[in-house]
Motif scaffolding. Structure first.
Motif, PDB file in Angstrom:
ATOM      1  N   UNK A  82     -13.843 -13.639  11.576  1.00  0.00           N
ATOM      2  CA  UNK A  82     -13.056 -13.199  12.734  1.00  0.00           C
ATOM      3  C   UNK A  82     -11.754 -13.976  12.766  1.00  0.00           C
ATOM      4  N   UNK A  83     -10.669 -13.290  13.098  1.00  0.00           N
ATOM      5  CA  UNK A  83      -9.366 -13.923  13.164  1.00  0.00           C
ATOM      6  C   UNK A  83      -8.589 -13.870  11.859  1.00  0.00           C
ATOM      7  N   UNK A  84      -9.228 -13.369  10.786  1.00  0.00           N
ATOM      8  CA  UNK A  84      -8.506 -13.226   9.514  1.00  0.00           C
ATOM      9  C   UNK A  84      -7.380 -12.221   9.699  1.00  0.00           C
ATOM     10  N   UNK A  85      -6.199 -12.574   9.239  1.00  0.00           N
ATOM     11  CA  UNK A  85      -5.045 -11.680   9.329  1.00  0.00           C
ATOM     12  C   UNK A  85      -4.883 -10.952   7.999  1.00  0.00           C
ATOM     13  N   UNK A  86      -4.941  -9.627   8.051  1.00  0.00           N
ATOM     14  CA  UNK A  86      -4.764  -8.789   6.868  1.00  0.00           C
ATOM     15  C   UNK A  86      -3.353  -8.216   6.874  1.00  0.00           C
ATOM     16  N   UNK A  93       6.489   4.665  -4.758  1.00  0.00           N
ATOM     17  CA  UNK A  93       6.913   4.460  -6.138  1.00  0.00           C
ATOM     18  C   UNK A  93       6.629   3.029  -6.549  1.00  0.00           C
ATOM     19  N   UNK A  94       7.658   2.332  -6.997  1.00  0.00           N
ATOM     20  CA  UNK A  94       7.479   0.947  -7.432  1.00  0.00           C
ATOM     21  C   UNK A  94       7.833  -0.068  -6.349  1.00  0.00           C
ATOM     22  N   UNK A  95       8.305   0.403  -5.190  1.00  0.00           N
ATOM     23  CA  UNK A  95       8.672  -0.540  -4.127  1.00  0.00           C
ATOM     24  C   UNK A  95       7.585  -0.587  -3.054  1.00  0.00           C
ATOM     25  N   UNK A  96       7.391  -1.777  -2.520  1.00  0.00           N
ATOM     26  CA  UNK A  96       6.377  -1.999  -1.500  1.00  0.00           C
ATOM     27  C   UNK A  96       7.029  -2.625  -0.272  1.00  0.00           C
ATOM     28  N   UNK A  97       6.617  -2.164   0.905  1.00  0.00           N
ATOM     29  CA  UNK A  97       7.175  -2.677   2.153  1.00  0.00           C
ATOM     30  C   UNK A  97       6.047  -3.139   3.068  1.00  0.00           C
ATOM     31  N   UNK A  98       6.098  -4.414   3.458  1.00  0.00           N
ATOM     32  CA  UNK A  98       5.143  -4.935   4.438  1.00  0.00           C
ATOM     33  C   UNK A  98       5.485  -4.324   5.788  1.00  0.00           C
ATOM     34  N   UNK A  99       4.490  -3.741   6.469  1.00  0.00           N
ATOM     35  CA  UNK A  99       4.769  -3.084   7.747  1.00  0.00           C
ATOM     36  C   UNK A  99       4.087  -3.754   8.933  1.00  0.00           C
ATOM     37  N   UNK A 100       3.126  -4.626   8.673  1.00  0.00           N
ATOM     38  CA  UNK A 100       2.470  -5.293   9.792  1.00  0.00           C
ATOM     39  C   UNK A 100       1.198  -6.003   9.375  1.00  0.00           C
ATOM     40  N   UNK A 101       0.456  -6.443  10.393  1.00  0.00           N
ATOM     41  CA  UNK A 101      -0.761  -7.216  10.172  1.00  0.00           C
ATOM     42  C   UNK A 101      -1.881  -6.682  11.062  1.00  0.00           C
ATOM     43  N   UNK A 102      -3.094  -6.846  10.575  1.00  0.00           N
ATOM     44  CA  UNK A 102      -4.298  -6.510  11.333  1.00  0.00           C
ATOM     45  C   UNK A 102      -5.100  -7.792  11.493  1.00  0.00           C
ATOM     46  N   UNK A 103      -5.445  -8.128  12.729  1.00  0.00           N
ATOM     47  CA  UNK A 103      -6.282  -9.293  13.008  1.00  0.00           C
ATOM     48  C   UNK A 103      -7.727  -8.804  13.142  1.00  0.00           C
ATOM     49  N   UNK A 104      -8.619  -9.353  12.323  1.00  0.00           N
ATOM     50  CA  UNK A 104     -10.016  -8.915  12.348  1.00  0.00           C
ATOM     51  C   UNK A 104     -10.763  -9.461  13.560  1.00  0.00           C
ATOM     52  N   UNK A 108     -15.580  -7.409  12.271  1.00  0.00           N
ATOM     53  CA  UNK A 108     -14.939  -6.993  11.028  1.00  0.00           C
ATOM     54  C   UNK A 108     -14.075  -5.760  11.167  1.00  0.00           C
ATOM     55  N   UNK A 109     -13.589  -5.520  12.386  1.00  0.00           N
ATOM     56  CA  UNK A 109     -12.743  -4.355  12.648  1.00  0.00           C
ATOM     57  C   UNK A 109     -11.356  -4.804  13.079  1.00  0.00           C
ATOM     58  N   UNK A 110     -10.379  -3.906  12.918  1.00  0.00           N
ATOM     59  CA  UNK A 110      -9.038  -4.191  13.381  1.00  0.00           C
ATOM     60  C   UNK A 110      -8.159  -2.964  13.241  1.00  0.00           C
ATOM     61  N   UNK A 111      -6.980  -3.029  13.872  1.00  0.00           N
ATOM     62  CA  UNK A 111      -6.109  -1.863  13.894  1.00  0.00           C
ATOM     63  C   UNK A 111      -4.646  -2.298  13.981  1.00  0.00           C
ATOM     64  N   UNK A 112      -3.791  -1.539  13.313  1.00  0.00           N
ATOM     65  CA  UNK A 112      -2.345  -1.686  13.415  1.00  0.00           C
ATOM     66  C   UNK A 112      -1.805  -0.379  13.964  1.00  0.00           C
ATOM     67  N   UNK A 113      -1.076  -0.460  15.072  1.00  0.00           N
ATOM     68  CA  UNK A 113      -0.456   0.723  15.668  1.00  0.00           C
ATOM     69  C   UNK A 113       1.043   0.490  15.769  1.00  0.00           C
ATOM     70  N   UNK A 114       1.812   1.342  15.088  1.00  0.00           N
ATOM     71  CA  UNK A 114       3.265   1.277  15.159  1.00  0.00           C
ATOM     72  C   UNK A 114       3.775   2.595  15.713  1.00  0.00           C
ATOM     73  N   UNK A 115       4.660   2.542  16.713  1.00  0.00           N
ATOM     74  CA  UNK A 115       5.219   3.746  17.327  1.00  0.00           C
ATOM     75  C   UNK A 115       6.703   3.502  17.568  1.00  0.00           C
TER      76      UNK A 115
END
Length: 145
Positions: A82-86, A93-104, A108-115
């Motif tokens: 619990x508390x692990x940040x994912x 394509x070949x580029x990756x963008x970090x969009x946020x974090x999920x705290x467990x 063992x559940x978690x959610x990221x909501x972006x609006x």
């Protein structure tokens, strides 16, 4: 022997990611009477078992002609403390963008909501983009929109 086990784990992750169900809906018929064209992309997230428990999840992206975009990523059955940040990333394509974090949670559940309507920066997801949920440098769940 260890390299064979690692290879099996990597192959299992790739097969699960490739087999993840993807749904793409493009609503260009304006059937909500608002004049909005909508796009919705969804995928199931899959990954290899962590200490005998197989994580899973879902990702959902929506956009409309009013420039509103939403991204929701949910995970469950993640066998980490619990508390692990994912980290949640979108790969185009070949580029990756970090969009946020999920705290467990303790379960063992978690959610990221972006609006974007709430001021969040939401990436413009396209069909074929991959969502990756990682614990540090280790991808634990993936899915392709």
């Amino acid at each position: 022997m260890k390299s064979v086990s690692r290879l099996k784990a990597v192959l299992a992750t790739v097969v699960l990611a490739a087999g993840a169900a993807t749904i793409v809906v493009a609503d260009n018929h304006n059937n909500d009477n608002s004049g909005n064209n909508k796009t919705r992309l969804r995928t199931r997230l899959a990954g290899a078992a962590i200490q005998g428990k197989t994580p899973e999840g879902n990702a959902d992206f929506r956009s409309d002609s009013n420039n509103r975009m939403r991204l929701n990523v949910e995970v469950e059955h993640v066998n980490l403390p619990a508390g692990t940040s994912l980290d949640v990333s979108i790969q185009h394509g070949t580029s990756s963008q970090m969009v946020g974090h999920i705290m467990l949670s303790a379960t063992g559940e978690g959610e990221l909501e972006l609006d974007s309507q709430d001021g969040a920066t939401v990436p413009a997801v396209q069909s074929g983009d991959m969502v990756i949920v990682s614990n540090g440098a280790t991808a634990i769940l993936t899915g392709v929109f």
